[in-house]
Design an enzyme around this catalytic site. Structure first.
Site, mmCIF file in Angstrom:
data_model
loop_
_atom_site.group_PDB
_atom_site.id
_atom_site.type_symbol
_atom_site.label_atom_id
_atom_site.label_comp_id
_atom_site.label_asym_id
_atom_site.label_seq_id
_atom_site.Cartn_x
_atom_site.Cartn_y
_atom_site.Cartn_z
ATOM 1 N N ARG A 77 76.519 -65.842 -2.456
ATOM 2 C CA ARG A 77 75.323 -66.013 -3.288
ATOM 3 C C ARG A 77 74.240 -65.014 -2.917
ATOM 4 O O ARG A 77 73.522 -64.505 -3.780
ATOM 5 C CB ARG A 77 74.802 -67.447 -3.179
ATOM 6 C CG ARG A 77 73.692 -67.755 -4.186
ATOM 7 C CD ARG A 77 73.358 -69.227 -4.237
ATOM 8 N NE ARG A 77 72.768 -69.698 -2.975
ATOM 9 C CZ ARG A 77 72.338 -70.944 -2.803
ATOM 10 N NH1 ARG A 77 72.436 -71.828 -3.789
ATOM 11 N NH2 ARG A 77 71.823 -71.309 -1.644
ATOM 12 N N GLU A 120 65.821 -77.845 -13.459
ATOM 13 C CA GLU A 120 66.002 -78.375 -12.108
ATOM 14 C C GLU A 120 64.654 -78.789 -11.545
ATOM 15 O O GLU A 120 63.615 -78.612 -12.191
ATOM 16 C CB GLU A 120 66.684 -77.361 -11.192
ATOM 17 C CG GLU A 120 65.975 -76.042 -11.023
ATOM 18 C CD GLU A 120 66.755 -75.087 -10.120
ATOM 19 O OE1 GLU A 120 66.383 -74.957 -8.942
ATOM 20 O OE2 GLU A 120 67.743 -74.477 -10.591
ATOM 21 N N LYS A 180 68.236 -66.727 -5.507
ATOM 22 C CA LYS A 180 67.296 -67.337 -4.559
ATOM 23 C C LYS A 180 66.240 -66.321 -4.112
ATOM 24 O O LYS A 180 66.047 -66.051 -2.918
ATOM 25 C CB LYS A 180 68.060 -67.906 -3.371
ATOM 26 C CG LYS A 180 67.432 -69.165 -2.805
ATOM 27 C CD LYS A 180 68.395 -69.909 -1.915
ATOM 28 C CE LYS A 180 67.749 -71.106 -1.241
ATOM 29 N NZ LYS A 180 67.254 -72.114 -2.180
#
Length: 381
Positions: free
Chosen positions: A126, A264, A228
């Site tokens: 990721r 989210e 992220k």
């Protein structure tokens, strides 16, 4: 003449003294560098912490791992050093243009004292995807996992006793080279540090109370919501602070276009349960693909639930049997209520809930209480 000779002798002695001083200074500096390269681990079984009252606050563990990226895009061999401040140019890319991404993973202690890591390779992958989006070089999967292992091992006395919490490990990749005009930094630094933690929310393991945010959006199509990036988090603070001041645990964000579809929470993914169907917003570039999210989806499928990734309308959320959140920091957390506009809905929670059943399996695998048949856990002892 006598005075001149005397002065010369004094000067010569002074020079030799300075040379000797410089020599030992250099030797001391060299020894200090060697000391930094070879940390002396403390033999204490556990750090001096109140393990029964861990929250989610920074209690820096002894060591951090640092690795630099050269101008050719290759990362040099990293090393452990004592946790401490780092030096940055005021013109560093991370400070001026937010060029940085981070990850979060955890180390858990088994009942027999051994320390386990949970799927660090997935965090490595990721980070590579995030680095590509933010135009940054990134460590290889092997480099990333090795850095996490070294950090966990060096700080093993900070891993809480079994059942008391975990060691939160934060890998951080940032543009540390100076840059004035908008562009990628010329140098990058990869750091891994750690802190023992308990529950993320102040409610502990109690059910959360969420507020559906309609004014502010977390991410937009084409943006960086799916990686992220550090730039995704400061913008949620205003809405989160407002919700907490009203007594809510966290905020649920809707899509930025139609303001009708669930995305989210501030720092975690969301699942909606209706009967034997578990739905979660699809990862379409605005949803972060959480490692815990992925793991819970697989566990739920193994238990016979129908797991669906799709656009989840806010009305579905308000008509659900259960809602729960997932993330490395939050784990698997039940939602007790959601407030949307002028309506407040309560959801099923407790030991027989779907959330608790999935959480029990996940935590069991992470802590070694349940056999890991999926190859998710790595023992670092």
């Amino acid at each position: 003449m006598i005075k001149t000779v005397s002065s010369l002798l004094k000067s010569h002695v002074h020079i030799r003294t300075l040379q000797t001083f410089s020599k030992y200074n250099a030797q001391a500096a060299s020894a200090l560098r060697e000391e930094r390269k070879k940390p002396v681990y403390q033999d204490d079984e556990y750090a001096d912490m109140d393990w029964d009252n861990l929250g989610f606050a920074l209690n820096p563990a002894d060591y951090m791992y640092v690795m630099k990226c050269s101008k050719d895009g290759e990362f040099t061999e990293g090393e452990l050093s004592r946790f401490g401040n780092i030096q940055l140019s005021p013109a560093a890319g991370v400070l001026n243009y937010g060029q940085a991404i981070y990850e979060g993973t955890k180390a858990y202690r088994k009942e027999n004292g051994k320390v386990l890591l949970f799927r660090p390779d997935q965090n490595a992958v990721r980070m590579q995807l995030g680095a590509e989006r933010m135009l940054m070089p990134s460590p290889s999967v092997d480099q990333f996992v090795d850095a996490v292992k070294q950090t966990a091992f060096a700080n093993k006395r900070w891993v809480p006793p079994s059942g008391k919490g975990s060691l939160y490990i934060r890998p951080l990749l940032m543009g540390t080279g100076p840059v004035l005009g908008l562009g990628p930094a010329p140098e990058y630094t990869f750091i891994v540090y750690a802190s023992p933690v308990g529950n993320y929310f102040k409610e502990g393991t109690a059910a959360l109370n969420l507020f559906v945010e309609e004014e502010y959006a977390r991410a937009a199509p084409g943006g960086s919501g799916g990686v992220k990036s550090i730039t995704n988090y400061a913008p949620v603070l205003k809405a989160l602070s407002r919700a907490k001041s009203l007594g809510y645990s966290d905020v649920l964000y809707l899509d930025s276009v139609k303001k009708k579809y669930l995305e989210e929470a501030s720092a975690c993914n969301v699942f909606v349960v209706k009967g034997r169907t578990i739905s979660t917003p699809a990862s379409n570039g605005t949803i972060l693909e959480g490692i815990t999210r992925k793991s819970v989806m697989e566990i739920a499928g193994d238990q016979g639930y129908q797991v669906v990734e799709k656009a989840v309308h806010v009305n579905e959320v308000m008509d659900a049997d259960e809602v729960f959140c997932t993330g490395t920091a939050v784990g698997v957390a039940p939602v007790g209520t959601i407030t949307y506009q002028d309506k407040r809905v309560e959801y099923e929670t407790g030991d027989e809930s779907v959330c608790q059943k999935l959480r029990s399996v996940l935590v069991g695998i992470q802590t070694g209480l349940i056999e890991d048949t999926k190859g998710w856990v790595t023992c670092i002892n």
